[in-house]
Scaffold this motif. Structure first.
Motif, short mmCIF file in Angstrom:
data_model
loop_
_atom_site.label_atom_id
_atom_site.label_comp_id
_atom_site.label_asym_id
_atom_site.label_seq_id
_atom_site.Cartn_x
_atom_site.Cartn_y
_atom_site.Cartn_z
N CYS A 20 35.61 -20.27 15.27
CA CYS A 20 34.47 -19.34 15.19
C CYS A 20 34.83 -18.02 15.87
CB CYS A 20 33.25 -19.92 15.91
SG CYS A 20 32.78 -21.54 15.33
N VAL A 21 34.34 -16.95 15.26
CA VAL A 21 34.46 -15.63 15.87
C VAL A 21 33.06 -15.20 16.28
CG1 VAL A 21 34.95 -13.22 15.34
CG2 VAL A 21 36.53 -15.00 14.63
N GLY A 22 32.95 -14.68 17.50
CA GLY A 22 31.64 -14.24 17.99
C GLY A 22 31.60 -12.75 18.21
N VAL A 70 36.95 -15.64 20.26
CA VAL A 70 37.22 -16.86 19.49
C VAL A 70 36.81 -18.10 20.27
CG1 VAL A 70 39.05 -18.19 18.34
CG2 VAL A 70 39.20 -15.69 18.43
N PHE A 71 36.18 -19.03 19.57
CA PHE A 71 35.89 -20.34 20.16
C PHE A 71 35.95 -21.38 19.06
CE2 PHE A 71 31.89 -18.27 19.10
CZ PHE A 71 31.14 -19.25 18.47
N LEU A 72 35.89 -22.66 19.44
CA LEU A 72 36.03 -23.75 18.47
C LEU A 72 34.81 -24.66 18.51
CD1 LEU A 72 39.68 -24.81 19.43
CD2 LEU A 72 39.03 -23.63 17.33
N HIS A 99 19.39 -19.71 16.21
CA HIS A 99 20.04 -19.75 14.88
C HIS A 99 20.97 -18.56 14.74
CE1 HIS A 99 17.64 -16.34 13.47
NE2 HIS A 99 16.58 -16.92 14.01
N GLU A 100 22.08 -18.75 14.03
CA GLU A 100 22.98 -17.66 13.63
C GLU A 100 23.48 -18.00 12.23
OE1 GLU A 100 26.28 -17.27 16.31
OE2 GLU A 100 25.03 -16.96 18.07
N VAL A 101 23.24 -17.12 11.26
CA VAL A 101 23.77 -17.36 9.91
C VAL A 101 25.12 -16.65 9.79
CG1 VAL A 101 22.58 -15.37 8.79
CG2 VAL A 101 23.18 -17.39 7.45
N GLU A 102 26.08 -17.32 9.15
CA GLU A 102 27.43 -16.74 9.12
C GLU A 102 28.14 -17.08 7.80
OE1 GLU A 102 29.72 -17.31 12.69
OE2 GLU A 102 27.92 -17.15 13.97
N LEU A 103 29.07 -16.20 7.43
CA LEU A 103 29.97 -16.49 6.32
C LEU A 103 31.12 -17.37 6.83
CD1 LEU A 103 30.97 -15.94 3.37
CD2 LEU A 103 32.31 -14.04 4.34
N LEU A 128 25.75 -22.15 9.51
CA LEU A 128 24.96 -21.79 10.69
C LEU A 128 25.79 -22.11 11.93
CD1 LEU A 128 21.42 -23.24 9.77
CD2 LEU A 128 22.33 -20.95 9.31
N ASP A 129 25.77 -21.18 12.87
CA ASP A 129 26.39 -21.43 14.17
C ASP A 129 25.22 -21.66 15.14
OD1 ASP A 129 27.67 -21.36 16.61
OD2 ASP A 129 28.21 -19.23 16.50
N MET A 130 24.73 -22.92 15.16
CA MET A 130 23.58 -23.22 16.03
C MET A 130 24.07 -23.19 17.49
SD MET A 130 21.16 -23.36 13.89
CE MET A 130 19.89 -23.67 15.10
N ALA A 190 27.58 -25.58 24.48
CA ALA A 190 26.62 -24.62 23.91
C ALA A 190 26.78 -24.46 22.41
CB ALA A 190 26.80 -23.26 24.60
N LYS A 191 28.01 -24.64 21.92
CA LYS A 191 28.32 -24.34 20.52
C LYS A 191 28.84 -25.55 19.74
CE LYS A 191 28.12 -19.64 20.31
NZ LYS A 191 27.35 -18.91 19.28
N GLY A 192 29.16 -26.66 20.46
CA GLY A 192 29.90 -27.72 19.79
C GLY A 192 29.20 -29.06 19.72
N THR A 229 32.68 -16.42 10.71
CA THR A 229 33.09 -15.03 10.95
C THR A 229 32.10 -14.21 11.77
OG1 THR A 229 32.18 -14.49 8.78
CG2 THR A 229 34.55 -14.94 8.90
N GLY A 230 31.12 -14.88 12.39
CA GLY A 230 30.20 -14.17 13.29
C GLY A 230 28.84 -13.94 12.65
N SER A 231 27.90 -13.77 13.54
CA SER A 231 26.50 -13.64 13.09
C SER A 231 26.06 -12.18 13.08
CB SER A 231 25.59 -14.41 14.05
OG SER A 231 24.24 -14.13 13.77
N PRO A 232 25.37 -11.78 12.01
CA PRO A 232 24.76 -10.45 12.00
C PRO A 232 23.53 -10.40 12.90
CG PRO A 232 24.29 -11.59 9.95
CD PRO A 232 25.18 -12.50 10.76
#
Ligand SMILES: O=C(O)/C=C/C(=O)CC(=O)C(=O)O
Ligand code: MG
Length: 229
Positions: A18-20, A40-42, A66-70, A97-99, A118-120, A186-189
């Motif tokens: 994941c890119v933040g 970068v994180f995993l 919530h974070e929507v991502e490509l 989604l990167d919840m 937090a992310k995994g 690729t990160g959240s808008p």
């Protein structure tokens, strides 16, 4: 890995990279400076879920975002590949989604700790079906949107990325060998924000004016969790 397995990346994929902080507007909203290189994180592959399953708030989390991502699905092995060559290693895409357990992330950041919990956590990575590469000829011109209980919260173009997809993949390939079935978020808008128990997330991905995919996920607590398999 066969083409069939790549399109089934959720079951056979190896890494979720994941890119933040890859959109200026989100960095500004969250009071973060613009990064000089991708952050970068995993996530573990046990965080994958697909439509029909529920997003589960992890135990002890009181601020859930919530974070929507490509998502970019890798098709062939890539190590140290230049920006102008790296897209040939892409098999396709997914809506992701990167919840995020935001309270865990803020506490970890304050204490210099990693973001793994937090992310995994289980269910932190809802994904759509595989979208073949041809459907998105230009990764800097896709639309991502996300609604919570029917209200639009995120609606942006991938043209707003600080580090465009070829740059992200090339950068990552210097450090990680990208392998078939890996996915890169690729990160959240802008507009990432809170969701709570019993709310419903709808999200979609469009390119060339065409809807490519959309999905719906409900948020629940552990007690009402559906089995993951
Ligand atoms: O707080 C930070 O430095 C970065 C936060 C994130 O990585 C948020 C994302 O996951 C993202 O921007 O997509
Ligand atoms: Mg993110």
């Amino acid at each position: 890995m066969s083409a069939e397995n790549i399109s089934n990346f959720r079951k056979f994929g190896k890494k979720i990279i994941c890119v933040g902080r890859n959109y200026k507007a989100l960095a500004a909203e969250q009071g973060n400076p613009i990064p000089e290189s991708p952050i970068v994180f995993l996530k573990p592959t046990t965080s994958y879920i697909e439509p029909g399953q529920d997003i589960v708030i992890p135990p002890g989390c009181n601020e859930f975002f919530h974070e929507v991502e490509l998502g970019v699905v890798i098709g062939t092995r890539a190590k140290d590949v230049a920006e102008n060559d790296v897209m040939k290693h892409v098999a396709g895409y997914a809506l992701c989604l990167d919840m995020t357990a935001m309270d865990f992330q803020l506490a970890a950041k304050a204490d210099g700790q990693p973001w793994a919990l937090a992310k995994g956590f289980d269910t932190a990575c809802p994904v759509s079906e595989f979208i073949p590469k041809e459907k998105i000829p230009d990764t800097s011109a896709a639309r991502l949107w996300l609604k919570v209980d029917g209200d639009m919260k995120q609606d942006s173009s991938t043209s707003d990325m600080i580090f465009p997809v070829p740059h992200v993949l090339s950068y990552l390939s210097r450090y990680f060998t990208l392998e078939p079935g890996d996915i890169v978020l690729t990160g959240s808008p802008a507009g990432a924000g809170p969701v709570s128990r019993d709310q419903v997330i709808d999200a979609g991905l469009e390119a060339g004016g065409q809807a490519l995919t959309s999905f719906t996920f409900s948020i629940c607590l552990e007690q009402t969790m559906h089995t993951i398999d």
